[in-house]
Design a protein around this motif. Structure first.
Motif, PDB file in Angstrom:
ATOM      1  N   ILE A   1       5.432   2.017 -10.238  1.00  0.00           N
ATOM      2  CA  ILE A   1       5.574   1.193  -9.036  1.00  0.00           C
ATOM      3  C   ILE A   1       6.874   0.400  -9.060  1.00  0.00           C
ATOM      4  O   ILE A   1       7.559   0.258  -8.041  1.00  0.00           O
ATOM      5  CB  ILE A   1       4.352   0.274  -8.886  1.00  0.00           C
ATOM      6  N   ALA A   2       7.265  -0.081 -10.226  1.00  0.00           N
ATOM      7  CA  ALA A   2       8.487  -0.886 -10.341  1.00  0.00           C
ATOM      8  C   ALA A   2       9.744  -0.089 -10.013  1.00  0.00           C
ATOM      9  O   ALA A   2      10.797  -0.675  -9.719  1.00  0.00           O
ATOM     10  CB  ALA A   2       8.597  -1.469 -11.742  1.00  0.00           C
ATOM     11  N   ASP A   3       9.660   1.227 -10.056  1.00  0.00           N
ATOM     12  CA  ASP A   3      10.839   2.066  -9.790  1.00  0.00           C
ATOM     13  C   ASP A   3      11.032   2.344  -8.302  1.00  0.00           C
ATOM     14  O   ASP A   3      12.046   2.918  -7.898  1.00  0.00           O
ATOM     15  CB  ASP A   3      10.716   3.400 -10.535  1.00  0.00           C
ATOM     16  N   VAL A   4      10.049   1.961  -7.463  1.00  0.00           N
ATOM     17  CA  VAL A   4      10.115   2.244  -6.025  1.00  0.00           C
ATOM     18  C   VAL A   4      10.767   1.062  -5.301  1.00  0.00           C
ATOM     19  O   VAL A   4      10.292  -0.071  -5.395  1.00  0.00           O
ATOM     20  CB  VAL A   4       8.709   2.495  -5.448  1.00  0.00           C
ATOM     21  N   LYS A   5      11.850   1.325  -4.602  1.00  0.00           N
ATOM     22  CA  LYS A   5      12.586   0.293  -3.873  1.00  0.00           C
ATOM     23  C   LYS A   5      12.802   0.737  -2.427  1.00  0.00           C
ATOM     24  O   LYS A   5      12.823   1.915  -2.118  1.00  0.00           O
ATOM     25  CB  LYS A   5      13.962   0.037  -4.521  1.00  0.00           C
ATOM     26  N   LYS A   6      13.016  -0.250  -1.550  1.00  0.00           N
ATOM     27  CA  LYS A   6      13.397  -0.024  -0.145  1.00  0.00           C
ATOM     28  C   LYS A   6      12.344   0.751   0.649  1.00  0.00           C
ATOM     29  O   LYS A   6      12.665   1.653   1.412  1.00  0.00           O
ATOM     30  CB  LYS A   6      14.767   0.654  -0.067  1.00  0.00           C
ATOM     31  N   MET A   7      11.101   0.367   0.454  1.00  0.00           N
ATOM     32  CA  MET A   7      10.038   0.862   1.324  1.00  0.00           C
ATOM     33  C   MET A   7      10.167   0.161   2.673  1.00  0.00           C
ATOM     34  O   MET A   7      10.628  -0.981   2.749  1.00  0.00           O
ATOM     35  CB  MET A   7       8.671   0.586   0.703  1.00  0.00           C
ATOM     36  N   THR A   8       9.761   0.831   3.739  1.00  0.00           N
ATOM     37  CA  THR A   8       9.872   0.251   5.078  1.00  0.00           C
ATOM     38  C   THR A   8       8.585   0.445   5.864  1.00  0.00           C
ATOM     39  O   THR A   8       8.020   1.539   5.870  1.00  0.00           O
ATOM     40  CB  THR A   8      11.032   0.893   5.870  1.00  0.00           C
TER      41      THR A   8
ATOM     42  N   ASP B   1       7.642   4.283   6.303  1.00  0.00           N
ATOM     43  CA  ASP B   1       8.811   5.161   6.340  1.00  0.00           C
ATOM     44  C   ASP B   1       9.475   5.208   4.965  1.00  0.00           C
ATOM     45  O   ASP B   1       9.936   4.187   4.459  1.00  0.00           O
ATOM     46  CB  ASP B   1       9.788   4.617   7.391  1.00  0.00           C
ATOM     47  N   ILE B   2       9.539   6.422   4.381  1.00  0.00           N
ATOM     48  CA  ILE B   2      10.202   6.575   3.079  1.00  0.00           C
ATOM     49  C   ILE B   2      11.603   7.157   3.210  1.00  0.00           C
ATOM     50  O   ILE B   2      12.222   7.520   2.213  1.00  0.00           O
ATOM     51  CB  ILE B   2       9.367   7.453   2.122  1.00  0.00           C
ATOM     52  N   SER B   3      12.124   7.215   4.435  1.00  0.00           N
ATOM     53  CA  SER B   3      13.433   7.827   4.656  1.00  0.00           C
ATOM     54  C   SER B   3      14.532   7.189   3.817  1.00  0.00           C
ATOM     55  O   SER B   3      15.479   7.862   3.399  1.00  0.00           O
ATOM     56  CB  SER B   3      13.822   7.721   6.132  1.00  0.00           C
ATOM     57  N   PHE B   4      14.412   5.884   3.579  1.00  0.00           N
ATOM     58  CA  PHE B   4      15.461   5.155   2.864  1.00  0.00           C
ATOM     59  C   PHE B   4      14.989   4.671   1.502  1.00  0.00           C
ATOM     60  O   PHE B   4      15.720   3.982   0.795  1.00  0.00           O
ATOM     61  CB  PHE B   4      15.913   3.963   3.716  1.00  0.00           C
ATOM     62  N   THR B   5      13.765   5.023   1.155  1.00  0.00           N
ATOM     63  CA  THR B   5      13.177   4.562  -0.103  1.00  0.00           C
ATOM     64  C   THR B   5      13.821   5.267  -1.283  1.00  0.00           C
ATOM     65  O   THR B   5      14.167   6.450  -1.219  1.00  0.00           O
ATOM     66  CB  THR B   5      11.658   4.808  -0.103  1.00  0.00           C
ATOM     67  N   GLU B   6      13.970   4.526  -2.375  1.00  0.00           N
ATOM     68  CA  GLU B   6      14.548   5.058  -3.608  1.00  0.00           C
ATOM     69  C   GLU B   6      13.543   4.977  -4.741  1.00  0.00           C
ATOM     70  O   GLU B   6      12.760   4.030  -4.821  1.00  0.00           O
ATOM     71  CB  GLU B   6      15.809   4.274  -3.985  1.00  0.00           C
ATOM     72  N   ILE B   7      13.558   5.993  -5.577  1.00  0.00           N
ATOM     73  CA  ILE B   7      12.792   5.984  -6.829  1.00  0.00           C
ATOM     74  C   ILE B   7      13.787   6.158  -7.956  1.00  0.00           C
ATOM     75  O   ILE B   7      14.456   7.186  -8.059  1.00  0.00           O
ATOM     76  CB  ILE B   7      11.740   7.109  -6.864  1.00  0.00           C
ATOM     77  N   ASN B   8      13.916   5.111  -8.762  1.00  0.00           N
ATOM     78  CA  ASN B   8      14.938   5.115  -9.817  1.00  0.00           C
ATOM     79  C   ASN B   8      16.315   5.435  -9.266  1.00  0.00           C
ATOM     80  O   ASN B   8      17.115   6.141  -9.895  1.00  0.00           O
ATOM     81  CB  ASN B   8      14.576   6.118 -10.918  1.00  0.00           C
TER      82      ASN B   8
ATOM     83  N   ARG C   1       0.835  -1.211   0.000  1.00  0.00           N
ATOM     84  CA  ARG C   1       0.000   0.000   0.000  1.00  0.00           C
ATOM     85  C   ARG C   1       0.866   1.256   0.000  1.00  0.00           C
ATOM     86  O   ARG C   1       0.564   2.237  -0.690  1.00  0.00           O
ATOM     87  CB  ARG C   1      -0.904  -0.006   1.238  1.00  0.00           C
ATOM     88  N   ALA C   2       1.933   1.221   0.778  1.00  0.00           N
ATOM     89  CA  ALA C   2       2.827   2.375   0.867  1.00  0.00           C
ATOM     90  C   ALA C   2       3.521   2.643  -0.462  1.00  0.00           C
ATOM     91  O   ALA C   2       3.683   3.799  -0.874  1.00  0.00           O
ATOM     92  CB  ALA C   2       3.853   2.146   1.978  1.00  0.00           C
ATOM     93  N   ILE C   3       3.936   1.579  -1.132  1.00  0.00           N
ATOM     94  CA  ILE C   3       4.569   1.746  -2.443  1.00  0.00           C
ATOM     95  C   ILE C   3       3.610   2.423  -3.408  1.00  0.00           C
ATOM     96  O   ILE C   3       3.985   3.357  -4.133  1.00  0.00           O
ATOM     97  CB  ILE C   3       5.028   0.374  -2.992  1.00  0.00           C
ATOM     98  N   TYR C   4       2.362   1.959  -3.416  1.00  0.00           N
ATOM     99  CA  TYR C   4       1.380   2.569  -4.320  1.00  0.00           C
ATOM    100  C   TYR C   4       1.188   4.048  -4.011  1.00  0.00           C
ATOM    101  O   TYR C   4       1.164   4.890  -4.923  1.00  0.00           O
ATOM    102  CB  TYR C   4       0.037   1.842  -4.245  1.00  0.00           C
ATOM    103  N   GLN C   5       1.014   4.393  -2.740  1.00  0.00           N
ATOM    104  CA  GLN C   5       0.779   5.789  -2.368  1.00  0.00           C
ATOM    105  C   GLN C   5       1.937   6.686  -2.785  1.00  0.00           C
ATOM    106  O   GLN C   5       1.729   7.791  -3.301  1.00  0.00           O
ATOM    107  CB  GLN C   5       0.548   5.902  -0.855  1.00  0.00           C
ATOM    108  N   LEU C   6       3.154   6.210  -2.582  1.00  0.00           N
ATOM    109  CA  LEU C   6       4.337   7.002  -2.953  1.00  0.00           C
ATOM    110  C   LEU C   6       4.456   7.122  -4.471  1.00  0.00           C
ATOM    111  O   LEU C   6       4.744   8.208  -4.989  1.00  0.00           O
ATOM    112  CB  LEU C   6       5.591   6.359  -2.377  1.00  0.00           C
ATOM    113  N   ALA C   7       4.231   6.031  -5.178  1.00  0.00           N
ATOM    114  CA  ALA C   7       4.324   6.066  -6.637  1.00  0.00           C
ATOM    115  C   ALA C   7       3.297   7.030  -7.222  1.00  0.00           C
ATOM    116  O   ALA C   7       3.606   7.820  -8.125  1.00  0.00           O
ATOM    117  CB  ALA C   7       4.141   4.665  -7.213  1.00  0.00           C
ATOM    118  N   GLU C   8       2.072   6.979  -6.696  1.00  0.00           N
ATOM    119  CA  GLU C   8       1.032   7.874  -7.190  1.00  0.00           C
ATOM    120  C   GLU C   8       1.390   9.337  -6.908  1.00  0.00           C
ATOM    121  O   GLU C   8       1.271  10.198  -7.791  1.00  0.00           O
ATOM    122  CB  GLU C   8      -0.302   7.537  -6.535  1.00  0.00           C
ATOM    123  N   LYS C   9       1.838   9.623  -5.705  1.00  0.00           N
ATOM    124  CA  LYS C   9       2.149  11.005  -5.324  1.00  0.00           C
ATOM    125  C   LYS C   9       3.310  11.569  -6.127  1.00  0.00           C
ATOM    126  O   LYS C   9       3.288  12.747  -6.531  1.00  0.00           O
ATOM    127  CB  LYS C   9       2.486  11.060  -3.826  1.00  0.00           C
ATOM    128  N   SER C  10       4.310  10.751  -6.399  1.00  0.00           N
ATOM    129  CA  SER C  10       5.509  11.223  -7.093  1.00  0.00           C
ATOM    130  C   SER C  10       5.424  11.083  -8.604  1.00  0.00           C
ATOM    131  O   SER C  10       6.341  11.515  -9.327  1.00  0.00           O
ATOM    132  CB  SER C  10       6.742  10.457  -6.591  1.00  0.00           C
TER     133      SER C  10
END
Length: 325
Positions: free
Chosen positions: A175-182, A194-201, A162-171
């Protein structure tokens, strides 16, 4: 051909399992080369529906399915099981307090823990889904001392997804570009996405969204997504929960994606100051059928404060069911 793996699924006549079982049977969880024996456990009043599910599984003629067993006897269901998907649990009813739900489901998981301790494979991998999932897993582990305790986990992969989807939509990202969600903590409204360590591309995700959104909108939206689904469809998440169970078990058994990590609620080893033994969601890397908690992340004071709140809730839940431990 490999030897079949015995997979036990509780609450097998329910909506989540109707989305789950056919995908397990097709090889989506353990691989397209891994035969399975499906043990479907249900309460006695739901056996007829469960038998109908088994009929449909058989009518699909899945090559990987070597047998389907329907039973209301946990000792039969968990005999020699190597995978346990604990989906069944009493749902929260109108006017029911969370502590009441914990007490009722605690008795169920206490009983199941004793049975698993007696009859299951000692290295069985367990994913607890029925809520409150973290505390139910804690109760089960306390009542199954001969089972590999590292292998008793709870599902926070749905929150992770769910967090990956929310971040991908907002940014505006794929979805495949979002890594290291916590996801830290409890599978409840105190969880800490927590998106502190999350990466997009490969770039830091926090730089691509507003900091206020990340704190004040993102976290509560993910934490309360289950309630939003119930409000919209009049029933709990089913297909998305089934998908998360598959993700959780597939990555655990077959390995998570290189360069990424996933969220799993696992027995705390004291990492990040969390009390040892609590079933707490961490970022983990899965490899060779095992997992390791990601270490040495520099957690902000804001996130750390929320992590402590979630830990406190888990301690309170544990105290509520102390008689079952």
């Amino acid at each position: 051909m490999k030897e079949p793996v015995r997979v036990t699924v509780t609450g097998a006549a329910g909506q989540i399992c109707y989305s789950l079982l056919f995908r397990i049977a097709s090889g989506e969880m353990l691989g397209k080369d891994q035969p399975v024996i499906l043990n479907l456990l249900e309460i006695t009043p739901a056996l007829k529906v469960c038998e109908a599910v088994a009929m449909e599984l058989n009518d699909c003629a899945f090559p990987l399915v070597k047998d389907v067993v329907v039973t209301d006897d946990p000792a039969v269901a968990f005999k020699d099981a190597k995978i346990g998907l604990m989906v069944g649990a009493k749902p929260r009813g109108p006017g029911m307090e969370r502590k009441d739900l914990i007490a009722d489901n605690g008795k169920i998981f206490s009983s199941l823990g004793k049975v698993i301790d007696d009859v299951a494979d000692k290295d069985i991998r367990i994913c607890v889904v029925g809520n409150p999932a973290n505390t139910n897993a804690y109760i089960l582990a306390a009542n199954a001392p001969s089972i590999n305790q590292r292998n008793i986990t709870a599902l926070t992969r749905l929150d992770h997804n769910r967090a990956i989807y929310q971040l991908a939509e907002k940014s505006g990202s794929d979805i495949a570009d979002v890594k290291k969600m916590t996801i830290w903590g409890n599978h409840s409204v105190t969880q800490v996405p927590d998106i502190s360590f999350t990466e997009i591309n490969g770039a830091n995700a926090a730089d691509k969204v507003d900091a206020t959104w990340a704190k004040e909108e993102f976290i509560p939206t993910v934490a309360k997504r289950g309630a939003a689904v119930i409000a919209a469809r009049g029933a709990s998440s089913a297909a998305s929960a089934a998908n998360a169970i598959l993700d959780h078990m597939r990555d655990w058994c077959l390995g998570s994606e290189s360069g990424d990590w996933v969220s799993m609620a696992v027995p705390s080893d004291g990492s990040y100051g969390v009390e040892k033994g609590l079933i707490y969601s961490y970022p983990v890397v899965c490899k060779d059928g095992d997992y390791e908690i990601v270490q040495a992340l520099e957690v902000s004071d804001f996130i750390k404060g929320k992590m402590v709140e979630s830990e406190t809730e888990l301690k309170e839940e544990r105290d509520t069911v102390s008689d079952l431990l």
